[in-house]
Design an enzyme around this catalytic site. Structure first.
Site, PDB file in Angstrom:
ATOM      1  N   ARG A 346      -5.372   5.611   9.424  1.00  0.00           N
ATOM      2  CA  ARG A 346      -5.377   4.836  10.683  1.00  0.00           C
ATOM      3  C   ARG A 346      -4.377   5.471  11.649  1.00  0.00           C
ATOM      4  O   ARG A 346      -3.767   4.818  12.488  1.00  0.00           O
ATOM      5  CB  ARG A 346      -5.007   3.369  10.419  1.00  0.00           C
ATOM      6  CG  ARG A 346      -5.861   2.677   9.376  1.00  0.00           C
ATOM      7  CD  ARG A 346      -7.349   2.576   9.772  1.00  0.00           C
ATOM      8  NE  ARG A 346      -8.139   2.015   8.685  1.00  0.00           N
ATOM      9  CZ  ARG A 346      -8.786   2.752   7.763  1.00  0.00           C
ATOM     10  NH1 ARG A 346      -8.755   4.078   7.801  1.00  0.00           N
ATOM     11  NH2 ARG A 346      -9.484   2.155   6.816  1.00  0.00           N
ATOM     12  N   ARG A 356       1.574   4.004  13.326  1.00  0.00           N
ATOM     13  CA  ARG A 356       1.594   3.616  11.909  1.00  0.00           C
ATOM     14  C   ARG A 356       2.330   4.689  11.127  1.00  0.00           C
ATOM     15  O   ARG A 356       2.011   5.873  11.244  1.00  0.00           O
ATOM     16  CB  ARG A 356       0.181   3.492  11.380  1.00  0.00           C
ATOM     17  CG  ARG A 356      -0.480   2.254  11.915  1.00  0.00           C
ATOM     18  CD  ARG A 356      -1.441   1.718  10.894  1.00  0.00           C
ATOM     19  NE  ARG A 356      -1.904   0.411  11.325  1.00  0.00           N
ATOM     20  CZ  ARG A 356      -2.753  -0.319  10.638  1.00  0.00           C
ATOM     21  NH1 ARG A 356      -3.239   0.114   9.513  1.00  0.00           N
ATOM     22  NH2 ARG A 356      -3.110  -1.503  11.075  1.00  0.00           N
ATOM     23  N   ASP A 363      -6.747   0.113   2.399  1.00  0.00           N
ATOM     24  CA  ASP A 363      -7.600   0.886   3.311  1.00  0.00           C
ATOM     25  C   ASP A 363      -7.835   2.286   2.760  1.00  0.00           C
ATOM     26  O   ASP A 363      -8.948   2.791   2.750  1.00  0.00           O
ATOM     27  CB  ASP A 363      -6.949   1.001   4.699  1.00  0.00           C
ATOM     28  CG  ASP A 363      -6.962  -0.330   5.439  1.00  0.00           C
ATOM     29  OD1 ASP A 363      -7.660  -1.252   4.994  1.00  0.00           O
ATOM     30  OD2 ASP A 363      -6.263  -0.447   6.466  1.00  0.00           O
ATOM     31  N   ASP A 495      -6.471  -9.997   6.230  1.00  0.00           N
ATOM     32  CA  ASP A 495      -5.073 -10.056   6.691  1.00  0.00           C
ATOM     33  C   ASP A 495      -4.725 -11.415   7.293  1.00  0.00           C
ATOM     34  O   ASP A 495      -3.556 -11.745   7.440  1.00  0.00           O
ATOM     35  CB  ASP A 495      -4.847  -9.015   7.800  1.00  0.00           C
ATOM     36  CG  ASP A 495      -5.059  -7.599   7.308  1.00  0.00           C
ATOM     37  OD1 ASP A 495      -4.663  -7.312   6.183  1.00  0.00           O
ATOM     38  OD2 ASP A 495      -5.624  -6.796   8.081  1.00  0.00           O
ATOM     39  N   GLN A 692     -14.316  -1.495  14.140  1.00  0.00           N
ATOM     40  CA  GLN A 692     -13.774  -2.493  13.208  1.00  0.00           C
ATOM     41  C   GLN A 692     -14.592  -3.781  13.220  1.00  0.00           C
ATOM     42  O   GLN A 692     -14.849  -4.379  12.195  1.00  0.00           O
ATOM     43  CB  GLN A 692     -12.325  -2.810  13.581  1.00  0.00           C
ATOM     44  CG  GLN A 692     -11.629  -3.714  12.602  1.00  0.00           C
ATOM     45  CD  GLN A 692     -10.354  -4.287  13.203  1.00  0.00           C
ATOM     46  OE1 GLN A 692     -10.382  -5.069  14.162  1.00  0.00           O
ATOM     47  NE2 GLN A 692      -9.219  -3.874  12.680  1.00  0.00           N
ATOM     48  N   THR A 711     -11.984   2.870  10.571  1.00  0.00           N
ATOM     49  CA  THR A 711     -12.256   1.566   9.974  1.00  0.00           C
ATOM     50  C   THR A 711     -12.838   1.750   8.576  1.00  0.00           C
ATOM     51  O   THR A 711     -13.618   2.683   8.333  1.00  0.00           O
ATOM     52  CB  THR A 711     -13.242   0.751  10.843  1.00  0.00           C
ATOM     53  OG1 THR A 711     -13.867  -0.243  10.028  1.00  0.00           O
ATOM     54  CG2 THR A 711     -14.324   1.606  11.468  1.00  0.00           C
ATOM     55  N   GLY A 712     -12.482   0.813   7.711  1.00  0.00           N
ATOM     56  CA  GLY A 712     -13.012   0.824   6.348  1.00  0.00           C
ATOM     57  C   GLY A 712     -14.527   0.684   6.331  1.00  0.00           C
ATOM     58  O   GLY A 712     -15.168   0.917   5.301  1.00  0.00           O
TER      59      GLY A 712
HETATM   60  C1  NOJ Z   1      -8.040  -4.388   9.014  1.00  0.00           C
HETATM   61  C2  NOJ Z   1      -7.097  -3.890   7.959  1.00  0.00           C
HETATM   62  O1  NOJ Z   1      -6.797  -2.525   8.193  1.00  0.00           O
HETATM   63  C3  NOJ Z   1      -7.701  -4.068   6.602  1.00  0.00           C
HETATM   64  O2  NOJ Z   1      -6.772  -3.680   5.635  1.00  0.00           O
HETATM   65  C4  NOJ Z   1      -8.109  -5.481   6.377  1.00  0.00           C
HETATM   66  O3  NOJ Z   1      -8.694  -5.563   5.125  1.00  0.00           O
HETATM   67  C5  NOJ Z   1      -9.047  -5.941   7.455  1.00  0.00           C
HETATM   68  N1  NOJ Z   1      -8.414  -5.747   8.715  1.00  0.00           N
HETATM   69  C6  NOJ Z   1      -9.463  -7.408   7.306  1.00  0.00           C
HETATM   70  O4  NOJ Z   1      -8.438  -8.276   7.590  1.00  0.00           O
END
Ligand code: NOJ
Length: 804
Positions: A346, A356, A363, A495, A692, A711-712
């Site tokens: 990120r 960051r 992540d 989060d 995201q 983004t994941g």
């Molecule tokens: C973004 C964060 O980077 C990730 O770690 C988290 O799982 C998601 N938000 C959901 O809250």
């Protein structure tokens, strides 16, 4: 409205209208030397750290300026424009352009007043500087004289915040010098008596350069205010207007590199020049510049190297299905997005401003999953690293510092760690992400010895990979809540959901259930019978608890707060239906067939929208419990009933695991960037990368998407599509192929590199089914079911699976 198209052969996205609804970006280089560039050349660069190595300035959340500008001025008419549409921004009736975002390069073509320009931006493979190659062709019938000016705006300090905020300091340490073909930008030039690398009052002399190759410098300027001129902007710098730069250098205030050269072109004549930028001292800068004496050849060679490298990386898994959107995402753009998240984490985008200072545990471990099928050896290196950030109690460090020192790190139990990282506690889910990631790596690579590799823990001691996984099980086992499910600790994946240290998350409970399933497979491989028995007992017990405590008529609840309140209960006035526990009940294998189908139907009815499934419903407003931080967001945004894109991958996978190809594909299409190419004015974000989240139905901007690239989502969708829809599921001994496709797909093919074998896979679906297998032939031999033992694979293996 659409602004461009996918060129799948070249693996490019071609923007044909430059007035896109947002800056549409691409990534160049790597965090060693990283550059972001938009389709209008806006963006910034840094070396090593987005926070502390910033070289080129960018003003976030503004007008996509400044950028890597190359101005072209016709000296006869005195008219001028830029090689990217912005910043000059000529009338689009007269100015025609295309921006080709490719794999680690961006090329902008423009035609204006009989001059064709091609601006190619890239960071050469494994190098730590950038190249802006400009090729000009005179397509008019007259001889032309053009003044070309390259402009780079340097930060006054490597530290991004100091450059932007502490102006009373950073404006007085900056200066520029001109040397034959380049501007040298020096920070702390007053310390140049110190030996190279020597710090004075914690400060170093820092050198940057901006050079011209392929032509001689005719005029130059190193001072931003002088170049632009008061009450001028990037669209009309006085230095460009005049056609002659003043030669003024910067001593205080703001440094820049501006170099002009006069280029004369006969009709049909072409010339190449290049501007180079880097954070290098004089000697190194000179050595770099020399390499570009033959600009055209050098730039072409370097572009080809980049293309060969990246296309090679992507080629390890390629698919041809009846869906152009699916093909372009899986073959190129989702895959490239996965590499970008894998490499950049990120670190830097137009939304992550570079501050960051480490890797988020969950992540990063998730990001790895997106590239395992393409580059298992790259995945291995990062898995090792993330295992070395696991504390000896089995938990993951919530934030792994960029300068992580395995074996010697403080942990959330130490005040120093909390102070340095801002993370006060372990999170309940972090280390549990290791299970699917390590499993996918083992199954893809067949490198089972990895289980025995010894890796240090973050704070002290070391253990085999198998031991690391066992400790992760212990971590959750030693922290159970009142019902016997893993305690909520600081947070779980969400989060914004603080169930409390002793609350319990259904999502984590399902992850834990799944983790036990995976480690059981490792235990069997290791013939660790005793541990296998232990796991069976614990897993059965956990399964019972989840069923008793979390199943609520037609859904799984989200969890319990520490005061015992149920979150996600059907009768709650808000947030009574959550997406992730439903998908994970299926992924984990916990849900019975009936529960699975009921829960998935409830998702479809309650949460699905034309842009994907929202994270929960109704959004929090007046009934948020104390830990429901999502209420701070506008309804329909982010975790408060937004369409959290990462979760779309899990619902795709869950539907596919149930054999529901139509639904799985519907979820893919609803949120796939490529499928929204024609809705760019609604989505706003690049149609070639994930964001995201997308604003949900409770927002007046339903469908608008945010936080591009890092983004994941990239990895979860990739897994949902490759393992789910396409059904490519390796295990320790071979490959199971279990596609779940839309009924109307009558066939698809896939090419897969698997443990050194080339698999050529053809799938037929003559009778419009969503899943199943009536026959599987491997090099003509019929297999039992849909499984191919590895020993049946030859160097080139022909695989034909008939679904129906
Ligand atoms: C973004 C964060 O980077 C990730 O770690 C988290 O799982 C998601 N938000 C959901 O809250």
């Amino acid at each position: 409205m659409k602004y461009g198209y996918f060129d799948d052969t070249k693996r490019e996205y071609v923007i044909t209208r430059p007035d896109t609804p947002a800056p549409w970006a691409n990534y160049l280089g790597s965090p060693e030397y990283g550059a972001l560039i938009s389709n209008n050349a806006g963006g910034y660069s840094f070396a090593k750290s987005g926070a502390n190595g910033r070289i080129l300035r960018y003003i976030f959340n503004q007008f996509d300026q400044p950028g890597r500008y190359m101005y072209i001025r016709d000296n006869k008419t005195q008219d001028y424009w830029s090689a990217s549409w912005q910043p000059v921004g000529k009338d689009l009736e007269a100015y025609k352009s295309e921006c080709h975002h490719g794999t680690a390069y961006t090329k902008m073509l423009a035609d204006y007043s009989g001059i064709h320009s091609e601006a190619l931006y890239y960071v050469p493979l494994d190098q730590t500087y950038e190249v802006w190659n400009l090729r000009l062709t005179n397509q008019s019938a007259e001889d032309r004289e053009l003044t070309v000016t390259g402009y780079a705006e340097f930060t006054n300090n490597n530290n991004y915040e100091q450059d932007q905020i502490n102006l009373q300091y950073s404006q007085f340490i900056t200066r520029t010098e001109f040397h034959e073909n380049r501007i040298r930008h020096v920070i702390h030039g007053n310390l140049d008596w110190a030996k190279e690398g020597e710090e004075v009052d914690d400060e170093l002399v820092i050198d940057r350069f901006f050079a011209l190759t392929g032509a001689t410098v005719d005029s130059y300027c190193g001072d931003r205010e002088e170049f632009l001129g008061r009450y001028h902007g990037y669209n009309n710098p006085q230095g460009v207007e005049k056609g002659q730069l003043s030669g003024e250098m910067c001593y205080n205030q703001n440094g820049c590199g501006a170099l002009s050269t006069v280029i004369r072109l006969k009709p049909n004549e072409t010339k190449d020049i290049a501007f180079l930028v880097g954070m290098k001292g004089n000697k190194e800068a000179k050595e770099i510049i020399v390499k570009y004496e033959n600009t055209t050849q050098q730039c072409e060679k370097e572009l080809n190297e980049l293309i060969t490298y990246w296309h090679g990386r992507l080629s390890h898994f390629q698919v041809q299905t009846p869906s152009a959107e699916f093909n372009t995402m899986i073959n190129t753009w989702n895959a490239y997005n996965c590499f970008i998240t894998f490499i950049w984490s990120r670190a830097a985008s137009f939304f992550y401003c570079g501050l960051r200072n480490g890797y988020g545990y969950r992540d990063t471990v998730q990001d790895i999953q997106g590239i395992i099928h393409l580059a298992p050896e790259m995945a291995l290196e990062k898995i090792r690293f993330m295992l070395s950030a696991q504390v000896d109690n089995g938990g993951g460090l919530p934030l792994v510092k960029f300068n992580h020192n395995a074996g010697h790190e403080d942990t959330p139990e130490d005040a120093s760690y909390v102070k340095e990282t801002g993370h006060p506690e372990y999170r309940a889910d972090d280390a549990l992400w290791l299970f699917p990631t390590v499993y996918k790596y083992l199954a893809e690579s067949g490198n089972m010895e990895f289980l025995d590799e010894v890796i240090p823990f973050a704070n002290k001691d070391e253990g085999t990979v198998y031991e690391h996984l066992k400790r992760a099980i212990d971590f959750s086992m030693n922290r159970l809540g009142v019902h016997g499910m893993p305690a909520g600790l600081y947070a779980d994946w969400n989060d914004c959901l603080r169930l409390g240290k002793n609350g319990e998350s259904a999502f984590v409970a399902l992850q834990f259930y799944y983790a036990m399933d995976i480690i059981k497979r490792c235990a069997e491989y290791k013939k660790d019978t005793q541990y296998g028995i232990y796991l069976d007992e614990k897993k059965n017990m956990l399964g019972k608890i989840i069923n008793e405590c979390c199943w609520n008529e037609d859904r799984f609840i989200r969890g319990y707060t520490q005061t015992g309140e149920i979150i996600g209960c059907k009768t709650d006035p808000e947030a009574n239906m959550w997406l992730n526990p439903q998908s994970w009940a299926v992924i984990s294998g916990l849900a019975s067939e009936e529960q699975a189908d009921t829960a998935l139907d409830t998702v479809y009815q309650r949460l699905n929208t034309e842009y994907g499934a929202i994270l929960m419903d109704p959004p929090y407003y007046k009934h948020a419990f104390e830990g429901a931080l999502a209420v701070i967001y506008n309804a329909g945004s982010k975790e408060n009933a937004g369409i959290f894109s990462q979760s779309q991958g899990w619902i795709i996978l869950a539907e596919a695991l149930r054999g529901h190809g139509d639904r799985a594909f519907t979820y893919f299409m609803e949120n796939a960037p490529a499928a929204q190419n024609e809705k760019a004015d609604i989505r706003k974000l690049e149609p070639y990368c994930y964001g995201q989240f997308t604003e949900g139905k409770d927002s007046p901007h339903f469908g608008r998407s945010h936080v591009h690239w890092l983004t994941g989502t990239a990895s979860t969708i990739m897994v949902g599509c490759v393992e789910g829809i396409l059904g490519m599921r390796p295990d320790f001994s071979g490959l199971c192929i279990s596609p779940s496709i839309p009924k109307e797909w009558d066939t698809f093919t896939a090419k897969k590199e698997f443990r050194g074998k080339h698999l050529h896979i053809q799938v037929y679906n003559h009778n419009q089914k969503e899943s199943g297998c009536v026959e599987l032939l491997v090099n003509g031999e019929a297999m039992k079911g849909n499984y191919i033992p590895f020993e049946k694979m030859t160097e080139n293996t022909d695989i034909v699976l008939t679904i129906s």
